[in-house]
Design an enzyme around this catalytic site. Sequence first.
Site, short mmCIF file in Angstrom:
data_model
loop_
_atom_site.label_atom_id
_atom_site.label_comp_id
_atom_site.label_asym_id
_atom_site.label_seq_id
_atom_site.Cartn_x
_atom_site.Cartn_y
_atom_site.Cartn_z
N ASP A 67 51.21 34.75 47.53
CA ASP A 67 50.71 35.30 48.80
C ASP A 67 49.81 34.32 49.54
O ASP A 67 49.36 33.32 48.99
CB ASP A 67 49.99 36.64 48.54
N ASN A 135 42.60 48.07 42.19
CA ASN A 135 43.35 49.27 42.60
C ASN A 135 44.79 49.25 42.09
O ASN A 135 45.62 50.04 42.52
CB ASN A 135 43.34 49.42 44.13
N HIS A 137 46.93 46.71 42.44
CA HIS A 137 47.89 45.89 43.18
C HIS A 137 48.31 44.66 42.38
O HIS A 137 47.56 44.18 41.53
CB HIS A 137 47.38 45.53 44.59
N GLU A 142 49.89 46.58 47.88
CA GLU A 142 48.86 47.60 47.74
C GLU A 142 49.50 48.94 47.34
O GLU A 142 50.72 49.11 47.46
CB GLU A 142 48.12 47.76 49.08
C1 F6R Z 1 46.40 36.52 44.07
C2 F6R Z 1 46.91 37.88 44.06
C3 F6R Z 1 46.09 39.07 43.72
C4 F6R Z 1 45.09 38.84 42.60
C5 F6R Z 1 44.27 40.10 42.35
C6 F6R Z 1 43.19 39.85 41.32
O1 F6R Z 1 47.40 35.60 44.45
O2 F6R Z 1 48.05 38.03 44.36
O3 F6R Z 1 46.92 40.14 43.39
O4 F6R Z 1 45.79 38.48 41.44
O5 F6R Z 1 43.70 40.54 43.54
O6 F6R Z 1 42.26 38.96 41.86
P1 F6R Z 1 41.14 38.26 40.95
O7 F6R Z 1 41.89 37.41 39.99
O8 F6R Z 1 40.33 37.44 41.89
O9 F6R Z 1 40.40 39.37 40.28
#
Ligand code: F6R
Length: 240
Positions: A67, A135, A137, A142
């Site tokens: 992403d 959450n 995701h 989401e």
């Molecule tokens: C990042 C991504 C997100 C993160 C998730 C956890 O490319 O796609 O889904 O993996 O938000 O983020 P952290 O690792 O910062 O807790």
Amino acid sequence: MNIIVVKDYDAMSKEAFKIMKAVVTDKKDAVLGLATGSTPIGLYKEMIADCKAGGASYKDVRAFNLDEYVGLDYSSDQSYVYFMRANLFDHIDIKLENTNIENGKAADAEAECARYNALLAANTIDLQILGIGSNGHIAFNEPGTPFASVTHVVDLTENTIKDNSRLFKSIDEVPRKAFTMGLSNIMAAKKIVIMANGANKAKAVYGLVRGEVTEDVPASILQNHADCTLICDEAAASLL
Ligand code: F6R
């Protein structure tokens, strides 16, 4: 789902690296699916140390990131393309031309999604690395995202904007939209490693492993994947 519970973040990163090293050793031109965020940084440090010490080479490896924020590109140090270079690509022998990420500054967002989907259709990911949002995701899919989704633009939830604001000067600077691979792109990977650490991920990890498979918890789709490994620390595993 294979589940590996380890003591802490460091041990989680080392376990993930074992799988990464096996994949890129077995297949020199492996296709990697990569994530940003705090979770994979330790894994990337292991890859860098090993590569610098003459271990695995990424010379023929191709990489696809999950992403990117809409509106940001390499000129912003908050962009995911910047993150990947700073935390991995500039320190291993991967060729930058073999790395791929959605162009956050694309003038035509739909065309950019189509371009990325075509690339993913032509390149099966051998190993997909994932983190998980508090959450539930994965990537920026989401809660409520259709399981059949492919690369698309999302409106980030308030929860995600708040979680990610720690990396920005203020919450107002966090972009409100992002490009993300869809859930069906992620499920097409041959092997998936999802990592989680910290008590704030415990509820999401419960949903991932034990909850109902539902679009309300995007990560729960991974229960249907044939080769998915969860590596998490004790705090993230505390509700299992
Ligand atoms: C990042 C991504 C997100 C993160 C998730 C956890 O490319 O796609 O889904 O993996 O938000 O983020 P952290 O690792 O910062 O807790």
